[in-house]
Write an enzyme that holds these catalytic residues in place. Structure first.
Site, PDB file in Angstrom:
ATOM      1  N   GLU A  83     -16.705 -40.284  11.814  1.00 45.86           N
ATOM      2  CA  GLU A  83     -15.315 -40.340  11.282  1.00 45.86           C
ATOM      3  C   GLU A  83     -14.571 -41.431  11.836  1.00 45.86           C
ATOM      4  O   GLU A  83     -13.472 -41.295  11.631  1.00 45.86           O
ATOM      5  CB  GLU A  83     -14.899 -38.890  11.121  1.00 45.86           C
ATOM      6  CG  GLU A  83     -14.901 -38.226  12.428  1.00 45.86           C
ATOM      7  CD  GLU A  83     -14.356 -36.782  12.163  1.00 45.86           C
ATOM      8  OE1 GLU A  83     -13.056 -36.529  11.679  1.00 45.86           O
ATOM      9  OE2 GLU A  83     -15.052 -35.585  12.652  1.00 45.86           O
ATOM     10  N   CYS A 120     -16.555 -33.437  11.245  1.00 49.22           N
ATOM     11  CA  CYS A 120     -17.472 -33.416  12.052  1.00 49.22           C
ATOM     12  C   CYS A 120     -18.778 -32.587  11.764  1.00 49.22           C
ATOM     13  O   CYS A 120     -19.681 -32.836  12.649  1.00 49.22           O
ATOM     14  CB  CYS A 120     -16.886 -32.460  13.390  1.00 49.22           C
ATOM     15  SG  CYS A 120     -15.332 -32.992  13.851  1.00 49.22           S
ATOM     16  N   HIS A 244     -19.676 -26.097  17.080  1.00 50.71           N
ATOM     17  CA  HIS A 244     -18.722 -27.169  17.012  1.00 50.71           C
ATOM     18  C   HIS A 244     -17.572 -26.922  18.012  1.00 50.71           C
ATOM     19  O   HIS A 244     -16.782 -25.840  17.738  1.00 50.71           O
ATOM     20  CB  HIS A 244     -18.164 -27.474  15.805  1.00 50.71           C
ATOM     21  CG  HIS A 244     -17.027 -28.759  15.734  1.00 50.71           C
ATOM     22  ND1 HIS A 244     -17.376 -29.834  16.192  1.00 50.71           N
ATOM     23  CD2 HIS A 244     -15.609 -28.591  15.152  1.00 50.71           C
ATOM     24  CE1 HIS A 244     -16.276 -30.535  16.135  1.00 50.71           C
ATOM     25  NE2 HIS A 244     -15.322 -29.899  15.791  1.00 50.71           N
TER      26      HIS A 244
HETATM   27  N1  CAA Z   1      -1.638 -21.652  30.864  1.00 52.57           N
HETATM   28  C1  CAA Z   1      -2.539 -21.083  30.108  1.00 52.57           C
HETATM   29  N2  CAA Z   1      -2.664 -21.138  28.703  1.00 52.57           N
HETATM   30  C2  CAA Z   1      -1.596 -21.971  28.232  1.00 52.57           C
HETATM   31  C3  CAA Z   1      -0.463 -22.507  28.798  1.00 52.57           C
HETATM   32  C4  CAA Z   1      -0.466 -22.217  30.252  1.00 52.57           C
HETATM   33  N3  CAA Z   1       0.359 -22.909  30.883  1.00 52.57           N
HETATM   34  N4  CAA Z   1       0.126 -23.126  27.895  1.00 52.57           N
HETATM   35  C5  CAA Z   1      -0.338 -22.858  26.768  1.00 52.57           C
HETATM   36  N5  CAA Z   1      -1.342 -22.100  26.763  1.00 52.57           N
HETATM   37  C6  CAA Z   1      -2.465 -21.866  25.747  1.00 52.57           C
HETATM   38  C7  CAA Z   1      -1.601 -21.291  24.490  1.00 52.57           C
HETATM   39  O1  CAA Z   1      -1.295 -19.927  24.630  1.00 52.57           O
HETATM   40  C8  CAA Z   1      -2.744 -21.517  23.371  1.00 52.57           C
HETATM   41  O2  CAA Z   1      -3.839 -20.580  23.454  1.00 52.57           O
HETATM   42  P1  CAA Z   1      -3.907 -19.669  22.255  1.00 52.57           P
HETATM   43  O3  CAA Z   1      -4.229 -20.539  21.042  1.00 52.57           O
HETATM   44  O4  CAA Z   1      -5.241 -19.041  22.829  1.00 52.57           O
HETATM   45  O5  CAA Z   1      -2.673 -18.809  22.158  1.00 52.57           O
HETATM   46  C9  CAA Z   1      -3.422 -23.063  23.883  1.00 52.57           C
HETATM   47  O6  CAA Z   1      -2.854 -23.139  25.364  1.00 52.57           O
HETATM   48  C10 CAA Z   1      -2.843 -24.160  23.365  1.00 52.57           C
HETATM   49  O7  CAA Z   1      -1.303 -24.304  23.446  1.00 52.57           O
HETATM   50  P2  CAA Z   1      -0.702 -24.452  22.227  1.00 52.57           P
HETATM   51  O8  CAA Z   1      -1.177 -23.878  20.735  1.00 52.57           O
HETATM   52  O9  CAA Z   1       0.881 -24.255  22.464  1.00 52.57           O
HETATM   53  O10 CAA Z   1      -0.950 -26.016  22.035  1.00 52.57           O
HETATM   54  P3  CAA Z   1      -0.631 -27.200  20.774  1.00 52.57           P
HETATM   55  O11 CAA Z   1       0.001 -26.523  19.772  1.00 52.57           O
HETATM   56  O12 CAA Z   1       0.126 -28.190  21.610  1.00 52.57           O
HETATM   57  O13 CAA Z   1      -1.855 -27.628  20.228  1.00 52.57           O
HETATM   58  C11 CAA Z   1      -3.681 -27.616  18.867  1.00 52.57           C
HETATM   59  C12 CAA Z   1      -3.065 -26.768  20.030  1.00 52.57           C
HETATM   60  C13 CAA Z   1      -2.877 -27.452  17.565  1.00 52.57           C
HETATM   61  C14 CAA Z   1      -4.910 -26.777  18.450  1.00 52.57           C
HETATM   62  C15 CAA Z   1      -3.902 -29.026  19.216  1.00 52.57           C
HETATM   63  O14 CAA Z   1      -4.830 -29.314  20.221  1.00 52.57           O
HETATM   64  C16 CAA Z   1      -4.356 -29.800  17.990  1.00 52.57           C
HETATM   65  O15 CAA Z   1      -3.761 -30.048  16.961  1.00 52.57           O
HETATM   66  N6  CAA Z   1      -5.698 -30.237  18.135  1.00 52.57           N
HETATM   67  C17 CAA Z   1      -6.610 -30.956  16.941  1.00 52.57           C
HETATM   68  C18 CAA Z   1      -6.828 -30.353  15.800  1.00 52.57           C
HETATM   69  C19 CAA Z   1      -8.060 -29.440  16.362  1.00 52.57           C
HETATM   70  O16 CAA Z   1      -8.924 -29.641  17.337  1.00 52.57           O
HETATM   71  N7  CAA Z   1      -8.393 -28.148  15.632  1.00 52.57           N
HETATM   72  C20 CAA Z   1      -9.567 -27.264  15.779  1.00 52.57           C
HETATM   73  C21 CAA Z   1     -10.058 -26.892  14.338  1.00 52.57           C
HETATM   74  S1  CAA Z   1     -10.361 -28.213  13.469  1.00 52.57           S
HETATM   75  C22 CAA Z   1     -11.798 -28.858  13.942  1.00 52.57           C
HETATM   76  O17 CAA Z   1     -12.692 -28.304  14.749  1.00 52.57           O
HETATM   77  C23 CAA Z   1     -12.358 -30.285  13.612  1.00 52.57           C
HETATM   78  C24 CAA Z   1     -11.987 -31.229  14.765  1.00 52.57           C
HETATM   79  O18 CAA Z   1     -12.936 -31.482  15.443  1.00 52.57           O
HETATM   80  C25 CAA Z   1     -10.778 -31.878  14.833  1.00 52.57           C
END
Ligand code: CAA
Length: 445
Positions: A83, A120, A244
């Site tokens: 991709e 993916c 994945h």
């Molecule tokens: N200690 C321990 N854990 C902590 C922490 C700390 N100090 N601070 C935060 N966390 C935890 C949070 O609780 C959260 O866990 P849960 O989801 O279990 O509650 C985790 O860490 C992540 O924190 P946030 O949710 O606050 O993180 P974020 O909002 O900044 O980003 C995300 C998370 C939205 C997934 C981001 O990484 C993102 O956009 N990623 C790209 C999209 C993606 O990968 N999506 C996955 C499904 S799509 C897919 O699989 C296709 C692909 O390959 C892209």
């Protein structure tokens, strides 16, 4: 007919490394635990100045063909899943074939080449295409080369930035394979979703939180569809469950739902009922919201049980070892998870021959696919030759300023000149632009 599946595999990581806890977190003003515990990631791989999807893919394919003693005439098909393509017409597989023709005698003029796109999941779809081509008897005794290659970069500041990665997986698909045989049975979960997309742009538009929910919803559909053809599945059916893996925390969520689904109406649910009750059933609730709340509470308790932890540590956690250190490789990610689990089993001295894997792929946009694989007698020798540990250890470790520059070098909208941080040796490198805007490559001894 003999079975068809993955006969050989090679992995190539980008040559640079960004440590998320030590380097990324402080620069972002975040707790390291957000990355290491929350997302489950320790580091990301990045491509050096002379690396891209073609070099990483060609280097993996070259290594694979040399090790298996193959010539171009042995390959009837080259499919690249990516991709991160940089051309809307000419497929990456032609560039990779061109690279390989620089180092092998003969050519790939009679091989069918293509490029697969569905986020993916395209890597798994390319395996399907190869499987179907061989099962249809159109391969003339030849094998297919499937290359999954991506530079999974996000815009600076995007929440996905922490999950970046770069690398390639090359797989040889043949009759009577040495590594795993693929099942005929498959399950799909597919719907028109806008969770993650790149409408003619390099970096994705992502609704991160929603993408997590879409992953889980499509995966659930795929499992149900798989069961409709393969029969009900049970946690003991599969030695490993490679998912994945955009980041290990995503797999942690998916695994909990998968286990909950698999133990419903089984002796495991009955045994656990003494401590945490039976799973809530929708008919016992007036509203869907109340049912989902109860299900959420049950799941929170379930993942704390000894039964769950034992299953997770055996079947899922080993598949995440490599991903934790390299980040998301998009199309290659589920194939890295398979290798990671098998590598762990080899090191633990487990005998997996004849055992089954449940492989769960996902692509945004969105589609999940589930199939089974049977481990073949040659698996130990095949996995033992991998040098991914050495490659990971040899990566150049980036400072935050260097990371910013590397991101700019690979940003198509920026013209950033910078020297490479590593010295290429025995590999294909990007060698500048041709007269029609094509990318050029050469092999460095
Ligand atoms: N200690 C321990 N854990 C902590 C922490 C700390 N100090 N601070 C935060 N966390 C935890 C949070 O609780 C959260 O866990 P849960 O989801 O279990 O509650 C985790 O860490 C992540 O924190 P946030 O949710 O606050 O993180 P974020 O909002 O900044 O980003 C995300 C998370 C939205 C997934 C981001 O990484 C993102 O956009 N990623 C790209 C999209 C993606 O990968 N999506 C996955 C499904 S799509 C897919 O699989 C296709 C692909 O390959 C892209």
């Amino acid at each position: 007919m003999t079975g068809v599946g993955i006969d050989a595999v090679e992995i190539r990581t980008g040559k640079l490394k960004l440590d998320l806890a030590e380097t990324f977190a402080p620069a972002k003003g975040e707790e390291p635990g957000k990355y290491t515990k929350g997302l489950g990631l320790h580091a990301s791989s990045f491509p050096d100045e002379f690396e891209d999807i073609v070099t990483m893919g060609a280097n993996a394919a070259h290594q694979l063909m040399e090790r298996k003693g193959l010539e171009p005439a042995d390959i009837g098909r080259i499919d690249v899943a990516t991709e991160s393509a940089f051309d809307n017409s000419k497929p990456v597989s032609t560039y990779i074939a061109g690279c390989l023709e620089q180092v092998f005698d003969g050519d790939f003029h009679h091989a069918n080449k293509g490029e697969r796109k569905f986020a993916c999941i395209a890597g798994t779809q390319s395996l399907d295409d190869a499987y179907n081509w061989i099962r249809a008897g159109r391969n003339r005794g030849r094998s297919a080369l499937v290359v999954c290659t991506d530079t999974a970069l996000y815009a600076r500041g995007d929440p996905g930035e922490a999950t970046q990665g770069a690398g390639a997986v090359a797989m040889l698909i043949s009759e009577d394979p040495d590594l795993v045989e693929l099942s005929t049975e498959q399950g799909y979960g597919s719907a028109d979703e806008t969770d993650f997309l790149k409408p003619n742009q390099q970096f994705p538009s992502v609704d991160g939180k929603r993408s997590v929910q879409v992953y889980l919803a499509r995966m659930r559909e795929a499992v149900e569809d798989f069961e409709s053809v393969a029969g009900t599945i049970h946690p003991d059916d599969f030695e490993l469950l490679p998912f994945h893996t955009p980041f290990p925390g995503m797999v942690r969520k998916a695994a909990a739902l998968a286990y909950r689904h698999m133990i419903r109406d089984t002796e495991i649910e009955e045994t656990l009922a003494e401590d945490i009750g039976r799973q809530p059933r929708p008919e016992a609730f007036d509203t869907e919201e109340a049912y989902l709340d109860a299900m959420g509470e049950y799941t929170d308790q379930l993942v704390e049980t000894e039964q769950y932890t034992e299953w997770y540590d055996r079947a899922v956690d080993p598949t995440l070892d490599i991903s934790r250190e390299v980040g998301n490789w998009y199309t290659g990610s589920v194939h890295v998870a398979r290798v990671s689990g098998l590598k762990h089993a080899l090191e633990a001295g487990l005998d997996l021959t004849g055992k089954r894997l449940g492989v769960a792929s996902y692509g945004s946009g969105a589609q999940a696919e589930v199939h089974a694989e049977t481990v073949q007698p040659g698996w130990e020798a095949e996995i033992a030759q991998l040098d991914i540990e050495e490659q990971m250890a040899d990566r150049y470790e980036l400072s935050f300023e260097e990371y910013e520059r590397v991101h700019d070098i690979h940003n198509h909208d920026k013209e950033t000149e910078a020297d490479p941080l590593t010295t290429p040796e025995g590999e294909f490198v990007f060698d500048g632009w041709g007269r029609m805007g094509e990318r050029k490559y050469r092999y460095v001894e």
